[in-house]
Structures are given as structure tokens and as C-alpha cells.
Design an enzyme around this catalytic site. Sequence first.
Site, mmCIF file in Angstrom:
data_model
loop_
_atom_site.group_PDB
_atom_site.id
_atom_site.type_symbol
_atom_site.label_atom_id
_atom_site.label_comp_id
_atom_site.label_asym_id
_atom_site.label_seq_id
_atom_site.Cartn_x
_atom_site.Cartn_y
_atom_site.Cartn_z
ATOM 1 N N THR A 189 3.328 -1.504 15.154
ATOM 2 C CA THR A 189 2.598 -1.050 13.834
ATOM 3 C C THR A 189 2.401 -1.995 12.894
ATOM 4 O O THR A 189 1.305 -2.003 12.305
ATOM 5 C CB THR A 189 3.475 0.196 13.463
ATOM 6 O OG1 THR A 189 4.784 -0.342 13.273
ATOM 7 C CG2 THR A 189 3.448 1.327 14.495
ATOM 8 N N GLN A 222 0.701 -1.054 0.117
ATOM 9 C CA GLN A 222 0.094 0.029 -0.189
ATOM 10 C C GLN A 222 1.034 1.337 0.121
ATOM 11 O O GLN A 222 0.935 2.058 -0.874
ATOM 12 C CB GLN A 222 -0.882 0.094 1.289
ATOM 13 C CG GLN A 222 -1.585 1.404 1.413
ATOM 14 C CD GLN A 222 -2.529 1.522 2.808
ATOM 15 O OE1 GLN A 222 -3.082 0.372 2.905
ATOM 16 N NE2 GLN A 222 -2.722 2.257 3.238
ATOM 17 N N GLN A 227 13.519 1.825 42.465
ATOM 18 C CA GLN A 227 13.408 0.954 41.527
ATOM 19 C C GLN A 227 11.959 0.416 41.692
ATOM 20 O O GLN A 227 11.199 0.278 40.500
ATOM 21 C CB GLN A 227 14.290 -0.406 41.986
ATOM 22 C CG GLN A 227 14.407 -1.513 41.057
ATOM 23 C CD GLN A 227 15.371 -1.139 40.037
ATOM 24 O OE1 GLN A 227 16.020 -0.019 39.914
ATOM 25 N NE2 GLN A 227 15.865 -2.385 39.180
ATOM 26 N N ARG A 238 20.150 -9.166 41.508
ATOM 27 C CA ARG A 238 21.110 -8.063 41.674
ATOM 28 C C ARG A 238 21.174 -7.402 42.952
ATOM 29 O O ARG A 238 19.955 -7.056 43.548
ATOM 30 C CB ARG A 238 20.847 -6.898 40.439
ATOM 31 C CG ARG A 238 22.043 -6.060 40.520
ATOM 32 C CD ARG A 238 23.373 -6.360 39.761
ATOM 33 N NE ARG A 238 24.263 -5.270 39.611
ATOM 34 C CZ ARG A 238 25.437 -5.365 38.983
ATOM 35 N NH1 ARG A 238 25.907 -6.541 38.716
ATOM 36 N NH2 ARG A 238 26.368 -4.605 38.938
ATOM 37 N N SER A 275 0.025 6.962 5.245
ATOM 38 C CA SER A 275 -1.394 6.918 5.579
ATOM 39 C C SER A 275 -2.390 7.248 4.753
ATOM 40 O O SER A 275 -3.561 6.833 4.632
ATOM 41 C CB SER A 275 -1.755 7.111 7.006
ATOM 42 O OG SER A 275 -0.374 7.626 7.564
ATOM 43 N N GLY A 313 8.577 -4.659 3.798
ATOM 44 C CA GLY A 313 9.592 -5.116 4.808
ATOM 45 C C GLY A 313 10.021 -6.585 3.919
ATOM 46 O O GLY A 313 10.461 -6.436 2.862
ATOM 47 N N GLU A 355 0.953 -5.075 10.998
ATOM 48 C CA GLU A 355 -0.264 -5.842 11.709
ATOM 49 C C GLU A 355 -0.299 -7.219 11.794
ATOM 50 O O GLU A 355 -0.108 -7.913 10.952
ATOM 51 C CB GLU A 355 -1.382 -5.521 10.667
ATOM 52 C CG GLU A 355 -2.125 -3.887 10.486
ATOM 53 C CD GLU A 355 -0.977 -2.909 10.173
ATOM 54 O OE1 GLU A 355 -1.267 -1.889 10.565
ATOM 55 O OE2 GLU A 355 -0.106 -3.185 9.414
#
Lengths: 641, 641
Positions: A352, A123, A260, A240, A130, A163, A354
Site C-alpha cells: 500500500t 496527508q 502440495q 524436505r 482516504s 511512518g 507508494e
Amino acid sequence: MQGVDHLADERNKADFDVGVMKIVWAGSRHAYELSHRFSHLVANDPVFRKDNRPLLSRKELFKASLRKAFHAWKLIKQLRLNGHPSSLWEMFVPAIKAQGSEEQLQQWLPLMNKMKIIGCYAQTELGHGSNVRGLETTATFDPKTDEFVLNSPKLTSTKWWPGGLGKIATHALAHARLIIDDKDYGVHAQVTREGKYVPSEVPRQLSYSTMVYVRQKIVFDASIALSRAVCIATRYSAVRRQFGSQNGSPETQVIDYKTQQARLFPLLASAYAIRFVSEWLKSFYTDLLERLEVNDFCTLPEAHACTAGLKSITTSVAADGIEECRKLCGGHGYLTSSGLPELFSVYIPACTYEGDNVVMLLQIDLGSLVGNLSCLLCQLMENLTQVARHLMKAISHLNSENKPIGTTAYLCRAEQLMQYHSDVLRAEDWLKPNVVVEAFEARAAKMSMACAQNLSKFNNPDDGFQELSPDLVEAAIAHCQLIVVSKFIDKLQQDIPGKGVKQQLQVLCSIYALFLLHKHVGDFLSTGCITPEQGSLANEQLRSLYTQVRPDAVSLVDAFDYTDHFLSSVLGRYDGNVYPKLYEEDICCGYVGGKGSYKHVGDSKIEETKWIEYCQHMDYQNIVLKIGDELFVSKIVCVKD
Amino acid sequence: MQGVDHLADERNKADFDVGVMKIVWAGSRHAYELSHRFSHLVANDPVFRKDNRPLLSRKELFKASLRKAFHAWKLIKQLRLNGHPSSLWEMFVPAIKAQGSEEQLQQWLPLMNKMKIIGCYAQTELGHGSNVRGLETTATFDPKTDEFVLNSPKLTSTKWWPGGLGKIATHALAHARLIIDDKDYGVHAQVTREGKYVPSEVPRQLSYSTMVYVRQKIVFDASIALSRAVCIATRYSAVRRQFGSQNGSPETQVIDYKTQQARLFPLLASAYAIRFVSEWLKSFYTDLLERLEVNDFCTLPEAHACTAGLKSITTSVAADGIEECRKLCGGHGYLTSSGLPELFSVYIPACTYEGDNVVMLLQIDLGSLVGNLSCLLCQLMENLTQVARHLMKAISHLNSENKPIGTTAYLCRAEQLMQYHSDVLRAEDWLKPNVVVEAFEARAAKMSMACAQNLSKFNNPDDGFQELSPDLVEAAIAHCQLIVVSKFIDKLQQDIPGKGVKQQLQVLCSIYALFLLHKHVGDFLSTGCITPEQGSLANEQLRSLYTQVRPDAVSLVDAFDYTDHFLSSVLGRYDGNVYPKLYEEDICCGYVGGKGSYKHVGDSKIEETKWIEYCQHMDYQNIVLKIGDELFVSKIVCVKD
């Protein structure tokens, strides 16, 4: 788990039934058993080993991920597990399912399910994220050949961001503007052989429902990513020790420091909060599907806004939370072997792109493979703006018949909420669910109402919306936080068995709500919902809740039921046996050290020009020190193994 | 810069003298010229090329960094540049300089300066971070051989974290506990040949001054890292367009969206604020050295607390700011070629390892080489706790002769500040420096005083400090923010020439202060420093400042004078010609696309079992689409170039 459990003391302290909490976390006994079986299957399968990852080159990593994906697919087929390979490319399949015609579904779904084709989602273009209407790629129908000619005329129209899948896909779902006889129809489907555009028979609403589905999955994934980081940081904080030794006693466990606790426990509570809101979203989605079947679209706008907003806030909380957990692990958190740097970098797009069903289901590491990032990252604000529009619409309908419903129903009481002032007198009052919910409702309502009032001063609503967008986003966040708090409280209304389980959840719920109140105390004060004194009381209560949850902290992360393989973190090991493994597994950071005493060796002369070659002896294991007449400057000679 | 300047319009809008601003940013004309010369020298030297980095394996990367470091060292020698190679290992050299005896300095410094030895700093142990007293390694004196026997008896005593230097160092500065005749002297220097411990002749205070030096460098580096990210995000926000197209006009520049401005401009202002506070710290350090020469230690405690606190808050702001800038660049911010992911991962330890003079001075990328992380990351809270102790001490001295000085001098007016209520009536009132400073002073004083009061309720002050540490940390942050705001305002009192330069800085200063006020409005409200109405007025003023700074934004980042080589970001290119370069340089993310039209090719049958091999054709450049009778599902065949 073999050997000594260094966290046994911590586990003995727990005052609740961890087994039952595991089921609550998973959502049901069935879900727990499925996930437990899957994760152990993966942990014990050598194909899924991860330990060599940090040293692989990008290309090797890519290939290794493909090998795992393929193996996962075979496994799923062999074992008839509940899941299917197509979920490897979650954007491709749901989009076809939602937008494809019956004929298209019949052609493509079987191919996808048998993995005969691999699809990616094309897309986004280099210059367009977007804004789908702005896409430049065109599909021109050629009636002579009965074909579409796809054209990306400019550099900026290059399809971008599928990707890793873009490299291996055999097919792409490409978005383009439809052109017939020089007429631009925009992004659409379906043309007859004669060249006539026919609007799709698939209701537009169905494509929205896909978005709802995908987003609720993202919220679920946020709970996994955050809880994974919290599990690592909590266990390591208990292992620790630093400072505070008196008369030779061991140093203080880091988890006992209040600073902490004040950073870690809100994240622990947030992991649970996000988990429960995602559970609610799932049921909301199921209900939505049932309604759509009978053409009832009434809950769709709310589902749309709700998932957009919850996706935004939960993914941000998860991403920031992972980074915070890394800091809470001190310097060692920066080590690759802590698992946190990779979790962070893989999660950032994961919040992000899907879905990644198999990834999460099988708990393997396909981060480098999948990754349809789109430009959704910049959608954070856009999504919240959507929520804000939904809120403004709800307010404008207050005096109509079309009153706000569901998560915006509280706005019906806007008039009353505008007069709200908390009546908290003592710190414990902040433990009452209705006190908390009312304060969050009043804050959200007052912020939304103020926006609506300011918007009404603009002649052009669009200008107003643009000008006030930062305030609108803050109102949207307040609204979304209210939803998460409410759904956590609703969860506690359910019948939850198991010794102490509900009590633990009540503590976590209060920590979550009061931490948010403390963080956003400016909102609560400036809207007059609470007084500074009431704010201090909330803070006081929060501190005492930290003390209360402390002994149960390790068991509360055990309840996530994550295998060491899934965590892939030396610091987060179940048995807490951190240091020997850190020493063995650290392959990414140089260290100087040696087992036992250092030995005296001869002087080594190193010419200045030789040091580049010298440094290539990187595979030494032992370092031997020459001790001169200095104490703190010692010569080091690297020796080959 | 060749070719078209896509940001020319933006640069023409600027209403101030960018040349003068460059000098203000650099600190002086001399500093500007030096840094300008260096950065262009590096940018034009092929040895320093960075473009192949993302594809290198860790080992190759390490070697490439060494090559660069060595080349940088030769260059510095050849050109007699102001700097020396030893700054490659900044922790080793300053520590020897500060703690070494005259004899030790004479032995080691010349060797270091000629690069005959390479040293690393071996303080931290696997199980011990900042707690030096807890170190387990011992140095036992053996009078027979006149040697020290170093022993790390346990796994947890392994020296850890010298980073990349640990792999190549010829020498290490190892911290150990001194043992003579079975007596443990703790971590100390100097023993006579007869085996008698002699306290060091070097005053302990001098070692503190090294810490002050190192920390002020870290604050300076924070301004570089943050400004680098802000430069990238600002330029790209001006190039990128999204939505808002009307009647075929171009889409709206992302930088014109208010939500973008509300996130980006405070970071721009913060970069300047951190820069100026680091400049002040440097002069504070110079003054400190002069005092120490004449045994005047009176400003040392303040210098210590001040640098600890400023280091904490500025490195956090920088790290979070880089990540925010990445988000502000949308999906493309996640690309390696955006430069932001690497900047983030390299900066995270950089905000803690001590110095990296050459790295920053020569602006090369040695991130993978240096890296003495120590456990300083977890010191964030410890550092702030130090500040808090300093504040509590200052308050306890209010009625003594030893009154608070310097940055804590305002506490002398504590009684008056406790009564403070802002008298702001109109939004513009918030532009007055004294109005802002007073509000910040009152907030910090009230928070500190409240802590002091609560502390006094505890019988054991240590218990109180531990219990109240989260509140103390918040008070310390308020104090440190006051320092940064004050120093920015002080800077504006100086004579600053150049058309519009001072005006721009005034705008940035107000943005910085009012953004902090908005972010921490809860503090200001709950301490009664301001009313909700005054908070709204501040917000209103802030919005109008964003509008005011908008036309100057690109020029304000140009003033950093960063070369494209230094930024190493396609999105942050000076000429704004983002897309063609993005297309050329993207080597890390898969993409689907093609130049010009897609061509029809024959069907390709791909067997399911073959897809793993298939994906190995990763070096294709063009993708050709087979167009079927579907619009949005198209077959893709990868072809070799």
C-alpha cells in the site's frame, strides 16, 4: 555458490533454457544485467548484512535501516547507478513533481536529489484516511506576515502515518484546507501575496498520472514479493522429505505430493502472471505520458481504473500467497530464519505505501524505515468499487458513440457474450488460448451486465451502488482477472527465443487461468458460461499441467535470479543445504538437541522458586541428558558454553 | 468502564438480552462466572500488564512472560482456582498421562503439579515432522548400567521445536526408537532390567483419546482467537467514519457499508459457529472417555477423524479471519496498538501447538513462552486426508453391517442424496434449517461419492488416493462444514431463554450457512444440488440478513465478555474512545502532528552528512512546523521534550 548443490538433480531435470527465462522475467537483457549487478553488489557489501536483524530492538533496527539507506544513497552516487536517492521517499517526490509549479520544482528537487532535505508525506489524519475532502487541518493565509498558519484543531486532525519517515523527516508535504478571509477553499494550492486564491496552473490530470505511475510500481512489487516467497517454498518443498519411505529408501519429497502441488504451482504461475501484467502496465503508462504531453486524455480514465483494480487484486494475491508459502513450509516456515514471517509483515504495508524503488532495486531491507501506509489498506474495496464504476459507465455507453476501449473493449460484444456457452468437449480444449479468454470475457461481461440491470431498478443510483456493492466488487474482480489472463496470453504471442522457454510459459499461463477458473467455478457455472462437466474437464487438465510443470519447478524459481542474501531464507537457499544452516542460524526458537550422543551427567536438583533465575541461562549451546530408568522422560541440564 | 461510552447508541439498538447471550457464549452460568472472575482478576493485576510489550527485546519479553507464568501459577495455588500449573506445558502432561504407566504417573505427576520440574515435548526432529516412524533418535538399552543411551546420530535427528520451553525445561519427553541387542523395535516403551522388551500395558486407544482431547481444545481456542479479532473489528467499524458526509453531518460509520458487512458479519457468525461446535466436541469427548472406561471403542475412529477435520477447518478460518479483521480496520489495523498483528502472529502457531489452558483461561500473553509447534502446521492437509480416508471407509461399508454412524450417518442415505435437487423457490426458503442441512448433506455426499467412484478406477488404491488427494480434501472440507452447520442448528433446538437471544442466534446461523453456500457455490452448482437461480436467492437472503444483524452487531461482540486488558487493542476498546488513546499509546509508528496550532520557528540548516545522527532524536513529542511561502511543503524541526 560453494559446496554441494543439493538441488542439482532438480536442476538437471529442467527442460528449458534458464538463462533465457531470467531475461524474460527481468523484462530485457539490460534490465537483467542491471538487476543482477545490483543484487550481487548488495549481497557482498557487509553494510547490508541482515543476519543480526531478529535480535535487534526496534530502535536499533531503525538505526540500522537508516545506515543502510544512507549507504545505498552514497553507493548510487559513487557508481552513478540508474536511480536517485529521492526514491527513498517515493510519495513525497512524485507528489511534488506532479502537483508542484515550475517554481516549486526548481526550489525543491535539487535539495531532494542532494539529500539536503528529507521529506515525508503528511496527508492522512488520525481520523481521516482516504477521504481527502474530509481533512480537518487548515492553512490560513496571514497577509501581514505573508505566511500560512497551519492548524490541526482537533485530535483527529493529527497528521498520522508518515511512518518511519515521520521521525526523521526535515520536511513534510502537508495536506490542508486553504482558508482566506474566513472562506474555506478546500484542499488547494497557490495564493497571491495579496491574499487572492489562484487555481493551480498544473492540470488536474497530471496528478492522476502520478497515481497511475505509483500503482503500476505496486503491481510490479507484488510480483517481486510473491516470487520471493514462491522461490523459498519451491526449493524447500524439493529438499524436505516426509513419509512414503519404502524398504529404507528416502522419504518422498514434499513437492511430489499432489496437495502440495495444487497449492504451490498456482502461486508460481501467479508470480509470472503478475510480472507480465506489470510489464504491460508500464508500457501503458509510457503511452499515457506521451498522450498527456499532447493533451490527449482519452486513455486516462481507463488507466486510472485499470491500475486501481490490478493493484487491488495483485497485492491481495501476493499477501495471501506469502502466507500460503509459509504454511507450505510446515513448522519451519514459522521460523524467523525461513524469511517468510518478515516478508509477510513487511509486505502487508508495502502493498500500500507508494513505491520503494531503491528498496526493491537494491534489494535491501528498509521495511522498517519507509512506510507511508496512509489508509490505503482499506482502499481495497474502494479501488474495486472504482473499477466497478468504470465498468458500469462503459456499459451505459454501449449504445453511444463513446464506446468502451482498451481493456473494456470486449463489452462492445456484450450482446453476443451474453449468449455464450463454452463448447469445450475434451480436457485439452482448455489449453486453447481463445477458449480460455472467451470464457473469462463471457463471465466478466455477464456479471457486469447483471449488475447494471439490477442497478437500473433503483431510483437513486447511489443507493443502488451501495446496496449492490458486494456484487459489483465481484464483477470488478472478474474483469481484473480477465485482464491478467489476457496479458499473459498476449505475452505468449511475442517472439520468445530459448529452448523450451515459451512452452514453459504456456504451461504456467494455462495453470494460472485454469486455477482461477477452478477457484471461481461458481461464477462460471451460475452465469451459464460452462457446464459442470466442462468444469471437471478444466480440473482434469489442471492436474495434468501440475505433473507437467513439476520437473521444471526449481528451475522456474531459479529464473527469478534472487541471491541468497535477498531471499534471506535458510529454507530457500540456492544450494538446498537447509538443515546445517537451520541448526546454525536458528536464533529465535528454542530447541533441544545435541550433536552426537547424549552424555550421562549427575542429577540436578532445582528448587521450584529458582526457576525464574534458572531460565536466564539462555546462552547454552549443548544440552546433556541424564538418562534414568525411563525411556521417554529424560532430565535436561543446561550448561554454559 | 469510566467516562463517556461512545458506543452507547449502538448498545441501545440491541434487540436481545446481552446478559443471557454471555451465558450462552460461555456455555453455562458457572463457566461464565468463572471466566468473568478470572479475566477481571488478571486485568487488575499489575504483573499482567501488557502495555510495554512492543518495546521489549526478545529476551526481555521472554523473561516477562516467565514472570507472568510463575505469578499465574502462584495465583492459582493461592486462590485454589480450578486449574493447575502443569497446563503450562500442555503437551508434556497429557502425553505422560495418556502413555505413562501407573508407576510413571506416580513418579512424575506430583513433581509436575508442584512445579518442581518443567517439561517440554521433544518429538519433532529437525528433519522429521509428523512422521513418527521416521524419527532418527535411538534409545539403546545398556544392561550393564541399567540405562538407556540416547543418540541423535545426525544433524537432522536434532530434537527441534519444543519452543520457548526448550530453553527453560528441566525435563523433556523425548521420542526415540528403542534398540535392544542391535534390534530396532521402533518407537516404544518399557524394557525389563534383563533387557527384554515388553509391550506397554496402556491400550494404544488411550493415546488416541489424548489427541482427541487436545484437538477439541484447539477448536475451542479457535473460537476465542477469532471472536477476539471480530470484537475489535466490529467495535472499530462502528466508531470509524469515512465518506458520505452530507451538509456537514458526520461521515458514514464504516460498519454501514455493505462491503464491510459482507466481510465482517460472516466472521461474527463463524465465531459463534466454531464456539458451538467446540462445545459439542467437548461433550463428544466426555462420552468417549466414558465408553473407553468400559472398553467400548466404537466411537473412537469417528472422534479421531472428526476432531482432525474440525481442527483443520476452524484454525484456518480463525487465522484467515484475524487477518481479514486487520484489513477491515484499515491502516490503523496495522498498528501494534490495534492488537491485531500480535494476535495474528501468536495465533498462527497457537492453532497448532497443543493447548495452552492457562493462557486462555487466565487470558494472559504467554505466546512467546509456550510453543510446541511440532510440524503440525503442515498437517492441515494430512488431517483433512484423514477425514477423507474416514469418509471413503464409511462409503465402502454402506452395504455392510458396519454402517456409518454419528456425523457420517447421512451417508446411509447416499443413494437418495445423489438424486437431491433443492426445491427452494423463494429467498426465505433458505431460512429453513432442514432446507439448509439437506443441501449441505447432498453436496458433501455427492462429492464423497464422486471421489469413491474415481478411486475405484485405480488398481492401486494408494496411487489413487495420492492422485485424487486435492479432490478428497475438498470433499473432506464439505463434510466438516456440514458438521459445523448441523451442530449450530442442533444448538438452536435447545431451550434458550432470554429476550431475543434465540432469534439472534438463528440469524447468525443462517448467515454462517448461506455465506458458506455463497463462497462454495461452485460445489453446490457442479453437483447439481442447487440451480444458479437458487444460488441467487440464497445471496439475496444473505444480504437481507446482514441488514437484520447490523443493529445488534456491537452487542453480539459484547457478549464475548472480553476485558479491554484481554483484547489489548485500542481500536477494540469497550467505550469506543479510540482516537485519544491511539494518540497516547502509539509507540511503534512515527507520526507527524501537534496539538493546537503549529508555531513559527527559525530556519534549521541540516547538513546532508548529519542526518544519520539527526534521526537519533527519536524521543521528541512535539513537532513544530516552519511555514514558508509554500502551502504544502513545510519544514519540520524535531525538538526534545
